[in-house]
Design a protein around this motif. Sequence first.
Motif, PDB file in Angstrom:
ATOM      1  N   LEU B  15       0.836  -1.203   0.000  1.00  0.00           N
ATOM      2  CA  LEU B  15       0.000   0.000   0.000  1.00  0.00           C
ATOM      3  C   LEU B  15       0.872   1.256   0.000  1.00  0.00           C
ATOM      4  CD1 LEU B  15      -3.196   0.280   0.448  1.00  0.00           C
ATOM      5  CD2 LEU B  15      -2.544   1.158   2.677  1.00  0.00           C
ATOM      6  N   THR B  16       1.886   1.259   0.849  1.00  0.00           N
ATOM      7  CA  THR B  16       2.736   2.447   0.914  1.00  0.00           C
ATOM      8  C   THR B  16       3.408   2.672  -0.430  1.00  0.00           C
ATOM      9  OG1 THR B  16       4.599   1.168   1.734  1.00  0.00           O
ATOM     10  CG2 THR B  16       3.241   2.251   3.371  1.00  0.00           C
ATOM     11  N   LYS B  17       3.814   1.561  -1.058  1.00  0.00           N
ATOM     12  CA  LYS B  17       4.488   1.725  -2.353  1.00  0.00           C
ATOM     13  C   LYS B  17       3.548   2.330  -3.376  1.00  0.00           C
ATOM     14  CE  LYS B  17       8.200  -1.571  -1.920  1.00  0.00           C
ATOM     15  NZ  LYS B  17       8.176  -2.985  -1.540  1.00  0.00           N
ATOM     16  N   THR B  18       2.308   1.808  -3.404  1.00  0.00           N
ATOM     17  CA  THR B  18       1.351   2.307  -4.385  1.00  0.00           C
ATOM     18  C   THR B  18       1.071   3.785  -4.162  1.00  0.00           C
ATOM     19  OG1 THR B  18       0.292   0.203  -3.997  1.00  0.00           O
ATOM     20  CG2 THR B  18      -0.853   1.719  -5.459  1.00  0.00           C
ATOM     21  N   LEU B  20       2.578   6.102  -2.373  1.00  0.00           N
ATOM     22  CA  LEU B  20       3.607   7.123  -2.317  1.00  0.00           C
ATOM     23  C   LEU B  20       3.885   7.671  -3.705  1.00  0.00           C
ATOM     24  CD1 LEU B  20       6.123   6.078   0.403  1.00  0.00           C
ATOM     25  CD2 LEU B  20       4.257   7.702   0.462  1.00  0.00           C
ATOM     26  N   THR B  21       3.671   6.828  -4.704  1.00  0.00           N
ATOM     27  CA  THR B  21       3.951   7.314  -6.056  1.00  0.00           C
ATOM     28  C   THR B  21       2.692   7.858  -6.717  1.00  0.00           C
ATOM     29  OG1 THR B  21       3.762   5.019  -6.730  1.00  0.00           O
ATOM     30  CG2 THR B  21       5.970   5.905  -6.510  1.00  0.00           C
ATOM     31  N   GLN B  22       1.555   7.229  -6.435  1.00  0.00           N
ATOM     32  CA  GLN B  22       0.329   7.710  -7.073  1.00  0.00           C
ATOM     33  C   GLN B  22      -0.765   7.829  -6.034  1.00  0.00           C
ATOM     34  OE1 GLN B  22      -1.123   4.398  -9.592  1.00  0.00           O
ATOM     35  NE2 GLN B  22       0.723   3.390  -8.904  1.00  0.00           N
ATOM     36  N   GLY B  23      -1.828   8.513  -6.401  1.00  0.00           N
ATOM     37  CA  GLY B  23      -2.955   8.631  -5.494  1.00  0.00           C
ATOM     38  C   GLY B  23      -2.787   9.808  -4.556  1.00  0.00           C
ATOM     39  N   SER B  24      -3.920  10.355  -4.132  1.00  0.00           N
ATOM     40  CA  SER B  24      -3.880  11.536  -3.279  1.00  0.00           C
ATOM     41  C   SER B  24      -3.662  11.125  -1.832  1.00  0.00           C
ATOM     42  CB  SER B  24      -5.201  12.295  -3.405  1.00  0.00           C
ATOM     43  OG  SER B  24      -6.216  11.555  -2.763  1.00  0.00           O
ATOM     44  N   GLY B  25      -3.398  12.122  -0.993  1.00  0.00           N
ATOM     45  CA  GLY B  25      -3.197  11.858   0.424  1.00  0.00           C
ATOM     46  C   GLY B  25      -4.439  11.266   1.060  1.00  0.00           C
ATOM     47  N   LEU B  26      -5.596  11.761   0.620  1.00  0.00           N
ATOM     48  CA  LEU B  26      -6.845  11.283   1.198  1.00  0.00           C
ATOM     49  C   LEU B  26      -7.097   9.832   0.800  1.00  0.00           C
ATOM     50  CD1 LEU B  26      -9.051  12.449   2.981  1.00  0.00           C
ATOM     51  CD2 LEU B  26     -10.379  12.939   0.930  1.00  0.00           C
ATOM     52  N   GLU B  27      -6.828   9.523  -0.459  1.00  0.00           N
ATOM     53  CA  GLU B  27      -7.015   8.135  -0.913  1.00  0.00           C
ATOM     54  C   GLU B  27      -6.129   7.191  -0.116  1.00  0.00           C
ATOM     55  OE1 GLU B  27      -8.185   8.883  -5.615  1.00  0.00           O
ATOM     56  OE2 GLU B  27      -6.085   8.740  -5.000  1.00  0.00           O
ATOM     57  N   ALA B  28      -4.902   7.613   0.132  1.00  0.00           N
ATOM     58  CA  ALA B  28      -3.985   6.775   0.900  1.00  0.00           C
ATOM     59  C   ALA B  28      -4.521   6.553   2.301  1.00  0.00           C
ATOM     60  CB  ALA B  28      -2.609   7.423   0.948  1.00  0.00           C
TER      61      ALA B  28
END
Lengths: 112, 614
Positions: B15-18, B20-28
């Motif tokens: 999850l962190t890998k995905t 950190l490169t893509q996706g917004s902060g909220l999505e993470a």
Amino acid sequence: MKKIEAIIKPFKLDDVKDAVLKLGVSGITITEVKGFGRQKGHKEIYRGAEYVVDFLPKIKLEVVVATDIAPRVVEVIKEHAHTGEIGDGKIFVMSVEKAVRIRTGEEDRDAI
Amino acid sequence: MQDRVREFLNSRESLTKTYLTQGSGLEAAHAYSNLMDRFVRALFLEAGFRERIKESGQEPLAVVALGGYGRRELCFHSDVDLLVIHQGRLSAEMNEIIPRAIYPLWDAKLEVGHSILTVPESIRLAFNDFRVLTALIDSRFLLGSRSFYRLFREAFWSRIYREKSSLLERFLIYQQEREDKYHSEAYFVEPDIKDGLGGLRDLHFMAWMARVYFRCKRFSEIRRFAVFSHFEFNKLAHSRSFLLKVRNHHHLLANRKEDRLLLACQKKISQDLGYKDGPYIEGPEKLMRDLYLHMNRIRYGHDEFKVKALDLIHPLPPELVQDQITPEFQVIKGNVVLKEGALSEKDPSVILRALKEANQRGLFLGSGFIWESKGIIAKKGKDLLKSLGARELFLKILLEPENPKIIRLMLEMGLLTLFIPEFKRIRNLAEFGFYHVRTVDLHSLKALDVLYRISRGAYDEQWPLFKNVFRDLEHPDWLFLATLLHDIGKGHGKDHSKKGAELIPGILNRFGIGKKAMEVVSFLIAQHLFLVNISQHRDLGDEKTSVQAAQLIQDKDVLRMSFLLSVADSFSTGPMVRNEWKTILHRIAFYQSLQSKYSLLFCFMQGLQFNVLQ
């Protein structure tokens, strides 16, 4: 080991620092200090109002070195902090019993 | 259980890998909260929880997520706060199940907070401890009996609604304590993304208030109140997401829950987020520029929200406090507002007139007024620039600052950058390092504030000379201009003093400012580091130094302005620059130059030759 403490004029710091570093000293501590010697402060008069500065800004420089090079360091500081005017400062030399480098635990000569 | 832990850690890593490169902060944050939900559920079920529910039907027990986890705002090293609510005595079996389920959370090296409470216990605790209260406001059902959780919510919320007026003070105290703590210069350089001013906490505060006082389950529902109909929710949501993204990166970098963005990490995070060094601005400075933009937006949104919300909660009868000050404006609760009707796009200069009134009276503008003005300035800025007397009004407020808050407000409203587009370049511009504690724009305003305070004698006790020098100025307005603009050349690469001085004619021309003033302001800016430099690097006892200074700055009034500008500059830079030791040197340099001026004249009168530039 000797600790050399010098009180110098602030604008001389760069000169003195460069000269001391050239002797192979690896670290210097400086402090912004205030004080007076025979020079005794400084008086400003602006529009009739008097502003007295009792303690003049000076730099205190501290460096700990091996005993054999201490005289050289004193000489170099004396030479580079000199303007010939009042307020040039003083140099004090004292013995140091022990030195420890905190990160590695090295002691004395290895630590300075 | 160990498998579960391993599975969770693996999922988290991917999850962190995905994210950190893509996706917004909220999505993470949402994705990680969902993963945590699955993990916690799986642990409880594996510990034997499912069987119990099947056996007894509706076991009066629920496992609940609290605080940030409840909000689904979980960052990678956030606390995972859990509450088990139950009724009566916990059965012996349950007493075994709960630790069995929770211990693996520790094995997964999570920061776990958990408590086991009955409904009355949890409510009592919440009303004794504000942090528990807000954690419970954000609670979210995870597993167990949903109907029992609903009963708990009803009991909790009916108590809150009953006591909401006495709770108000605690909300405000909580915010005040944060303000006191985080309003220091140290937090400018190394901001706290969560608790700092403009941090996530300000958003939480708004959501809590909306929930408690306006019964909005989702913060955006507050839009149904007319005063909030134009509140910038989307922008705030964007800023929140940005903060969460930085926070996640920071957690991973520090490998622990660390919300204060330390200098040492700023460089690495800026690289990870793809900020590259530009020709003039470095990567970390770009990151911080964005971060300040978002935190400022949240802080100002919060301030506006708070004022409006408090107005709605305790509307004061207007007739008691009304105070008409001009046919156009009146004062309500210490704020200048329009006497009647709404702001009109047809006459945007009313905004400047209101600011002028507020400035002169040491007041602020009403929050609705501020908000509407922002919209008009953004849309109709050009009309405002063209409207009759607008520039004069703007200049008058700048040069006769009676209330420094007004100038800050003008910056936030976009007026400063409208009238002085050159200011955009230094807006939110951070300078990497401990030396400068503020962004360049705020530093410039702070310098203006220092000058204002000098004129008011605020430094008289320690530095009485400042005010006396100020009093002697023939053109204090030139000094105010030079102070506001002294760093305008930053963000252009090397030698910002020179660049700034070059920009001055263009700026001042637009205001119709005379040639003499323009020359002086340009000169002051070009040389604004001169006195500081000689005070530290030249022999002040040597006549050559002061004669040379007097040569460069020939006019006594310019020398005075130059001195005060450099004082204002150093006092607003930061604690490493502003200290007594440096100020004394600085003052001596000024005094010697002033004296030397006289002695030089004296020498000329005596017909003596003086080779000053030998």
